[in-house]
Design a protein around this motif. Structure first.
Motif, PDB file in Angstrom:
ATOM      1  N   PRO A 209       0.795  -1.230   0.000  1.00 36.88           N
ATOM      2  CA  PRO A 209       0.000   0.000   0.000  1.00 36.88           C
ATOM      3  C   PRO A 209       0.828   1.280   0.000  1.00 36.88           C
ATOM      4  O   PRO A 209       0.297   2.356   0.207  1.00 36.88           O
ATOM      5  N   SER A 210       2.106   1.178  -0.243  1.00 34.83           N
ATOM      6  CA  SER A 210       2.983   2.340  -0.231  1.00 34.83           C
ATOM      7  C   SER A 210       2.624   3.316  -1.349  1.00 34.83           C
ATOM      8  O   SER A 210       2.303   2.915  -2.463  1.00 34.83           O
ATOM      9  N   PRO A 211       2.689   4.622  -1.070  1.00 36.98           N
ATOM     10  CA  PRO A 211       2.415   5.609  -2.119  1.00 36.98           C
ATOM     11  C   PRO A 211       3.442   5.545  -3.255  1.00 36.98           C
ATOM     12  O   PRO A 211       3.196   6.011  -4.350  1.00 36.98           O
ATOM     13  N   ARG A 212       4.594   4.934  -2.981  1.00 39.87           N
ATOM     14  CA  ARG A 212       5.615   4.823  -4.029  1.00 39.87           C
ATOM     15  C   ARG A 212       5.233   3.777  -5.079  1.00 39.87           C
ATOM     16  O   ARG A 212       5.682   3.833  -6.205  1.00 39.87           O
ATOM     17  N   LEU A 213       4.426   2.831  -4.690  1.00 41.48           N
ATOM     18  CA  LEU A 213       3.961   1.819  -5.643  1.00 41.48           C
ATOM     19  C   LEU A 213       2.616   2.261  -6.204  1.00 41.48           C
ATOM     20  O   LEU A 213       1.633   2.357  -5.481  1.00 41.48           O
ATOM     21  N   ASN A 214       2.577   2.527  -7.472  1.00 43.77           N
ATOM     22  CA  ASN A 214       1.349   3.021  -8.100  1.00 43.77           C
ATOM     23  C   ASN A 214       0.429   1.888  -8.532  1.00 43.77           C
ATOM     24  O   ASN A 214      -0.293   2.003  -9.508  1.00 43.77           O
ATOM     25  N   VAL A 215       0.452   0.794  -7.827  1.00 44.77           N
ATOM     26  CA  VAL A 215      -0.342  -0.350  -8.233  1.00 44.77           C
ATOM     27  C   VAL A 215      -1.451  -0.679  -7.237  1.00 44.77           C
ATOM     28  O   VAL A 215      -2.424  -1.324  -7.577  1.00 44.77           O
ATOM     29  N   TYR A 216      -1.348  -0.216  -6.006  1.00 44.41           N
ATOM     30  CA  TYR A 216      -2.273  -0.624  -4.957  1.00 44.41           C
ATOM     31  C   TYR A 216      -3.704  -0.151  -5.215  1.00 44.41           C
ATOM     32  O   TYR A 216      -4.642  -0.949  -5.223  1.00 44.41           O
ATOM     33  N   LEU A 217      -3.897   1.144  -5.434  1.00 48.07           N
ATOM     34  CA  LEU A 217      -5.238   1.675  -5.649  1.00 48.07           C
ATOM     35  C   LEU A 217      -5.876   1.126  -6.935  1.00 48.07           C
ATOM     36  O   LEU A 217      -7.021   0.665  -6.900  1.00 48.07           O
ATOM     37  N   PRO A 218      -5.161   1.121  -8.068  1.00 50.06           N
ATOM     38  CA  PRO A 218      -5.773   0.513  -9.263  1.00 50.06           C
ATOM     39  C   PRO A 218      -6.103  -0.966  -9.091  1.00 50.06           C
ATOM     40  O   PRO A 218      -7.096  -1.452  -9.632  1.00 50.06           O
ATOM     41  N   LEU A 219      -5.295  -1.677  -8.300  1.00 50.08           N
ATOM     42  CA  LEU A 219      -5.580  -3.091  -8.041  1.00 50.08           C
ATOM     43  C   LEU A 219      -6.914  -3.243  -7.321  1.00 50.08           C
ATOM     44  O   LEU A 219      -7.764  -4.050  -7.721  1.00 50.08           O
ATOM     45  N   TRP A 220      -7.136  -2.449  -6.267  1.00 48.50           N
ATOM     46  CA  TRP A 220      -8.394  -2.518  -5.529  1.00 48.50           C
ATOM     47  C   TRP A 220      -9.572  -2.043  -6.374  1.00 48.50           C
ATOM     48  O   TRP A 220     -10.658  -2.618  -6.323  1.00 48.50           O
ATOM     49  N   GLN A 221      -9.370  -0.993  -7.158  1.00 46.77           N
ATOM     50  CA  GLN A 221     -10.451  -0.516  -8.026  1.00 46.77           C
ATOM     51  C   GLN A 221     -10.851  -1.591  -9.024  1.00 46.77           C
ATOM     52  O   GLN A 221     -12.039  -1.820  -9.280  1.00 46.77           O
ATOM     53  N   GLN A 222      -9.876  -2.272  -9.590  1.00 41.02           N
ATOM     54  CA  GLN A 222     -10.167  -3.326 -10.572  1.00 41.02           C
ATOM     55  C   GLN A 222     -10.887  -4.494  -9.917  1.00 41.02           C
ATOM     56  O   GLN A 222     -11.823  -5.049 -10.483  1.00 41.02           O
ATOM     57  N   MET A 223     -10.459  -4.864  -8.716  1.00 40.15           N
ATOM     58  CA  MET A 223     -11.107  -5.983  -8.030  1.00 40.15           C
ATOM     59  C   MET A 223     -12.554  -5.645  -7.675  1.00 40.15           C
ATOM     60  O   MET A 223     -13.452  -6.468  -7.866  1.00 40.15           O
ATOM     61  N   VAL A 224     -12.785  -4.440  -7.182  1.00 42.85           N
ATOM     62  CA  VAL A 224     -14.148  -4.047  -6.804  1.00 42.85           C
ATOM     63  C   VAL A 224     -15.045  -3.955  -8.034  1.00 42.85           C
ATOM     64  O   VAL A 224     -16.183  -4.433  -8.029  1.00 42.85           O
ATOM     65  N   SER A 225     -14.549  -3.367  -9.119  1.00 41.29           N
ATOM     66  CA  SER A 225     -15.381  -3.271 -10.331  1.00 41.29           C
ATOM     67  C   SER A 225     -15.638  -4.647 -10.932  1.00 41.29           C
ATOM     68  O   SER A 225     -16.720  -4.908 -11.447  1.00 41.29           O
TER      69      SER A 225
END
Length: 190
Positions: free
Chosen positions: A20-36
């Motif tokens: 969930p680090s802000p340096r990794l730009n993958v966490y938020l898109p990963l959760w958005q994709q899973m929820v959608s």
């Protein structure tokens, strides 16, 4: 040995990993994709192919009413709501038209279904020469491989003779005659 099971888990904070680090730009898109992904997967499906049945699960109290399904052509189909497993079930097995179907059950929001063409029709593989010939003959068409073949085929399909050339030369003649007559009348003294 037997029965050894390894479980992997992750936390939603920095205590166990840096996902969930802000340096990794993958966490938020990963959760958005899973929820959608979870939000659009409806069972039974609402997007089906031609020939598949349309099915909706409604509350059990809807079994006292008739359901109305409107097909893409605007025709309404009345069908019963059947009780199954403590719920109401509506099924339409004749979805042969491509387009939007709307199911209305008393006291419920409309349920929309989309019937689409089979995915095999989107196959981009090229047809063999035999398949092209068979398809062309079934449609009353002829296959050509070059511009010259098309020009020859076009000449044989024409009826009569082209008259535009005669009209062109006649109009050109009229224009020259008009110029000569203008010159003649302009130089003639009255």
């Amino acid at each position: 040995g037997e029965g050894n099971v390894m479980l992997c888990a992750t936390a939603c904070d920095f205590d166990w990993n840096n996902l969930p680090s802000p340096r990794l730009n993958v966490y938020l898109p990963l959760w958005q994709q899973m929820v959608s992904y979870l939000a659009v997967n409806v069972d039974p499906p609402r997007n089906v192919g031609v020939g598949q049945s349309l099915m909706a699960i409604v509350p059990a109290e809807a079994t006292a009413y008739q359901a109305t399904l409107t097909d893409p052509a605007g025709k309404a189909h009345s069908m019963p709501v059947i009780e199954a497993g403590g719920r109401g079930v509506v099924e339409y097995k004749e979805a042969e038209q491509i387009g939007l179907y709307t199911l209305n059950v008393a006291g419920q929001k409309p349920i929309h279904f989309v019937v689409d063409t089979p995915r095999i029709e989107s196959d981009l593989a090229q047809l063999s020469d035999e398949e092209i010939e068979t398809l062309a003959s079934s449609m009353g068409a002829e296959v050509v491989d070059s511009w010259d073949e098309y020009a020859e085929l076009d000449k044989t399909r024409r009826f009569g003779m082209p008259v535009w050339t005669w009209f062109f030369w006649a109009m050109l003649g009229f224009f020259f005659a008009e110029l000569i007559l203008q010159h003649w009348f302009a130089t003639r003294k009255l």
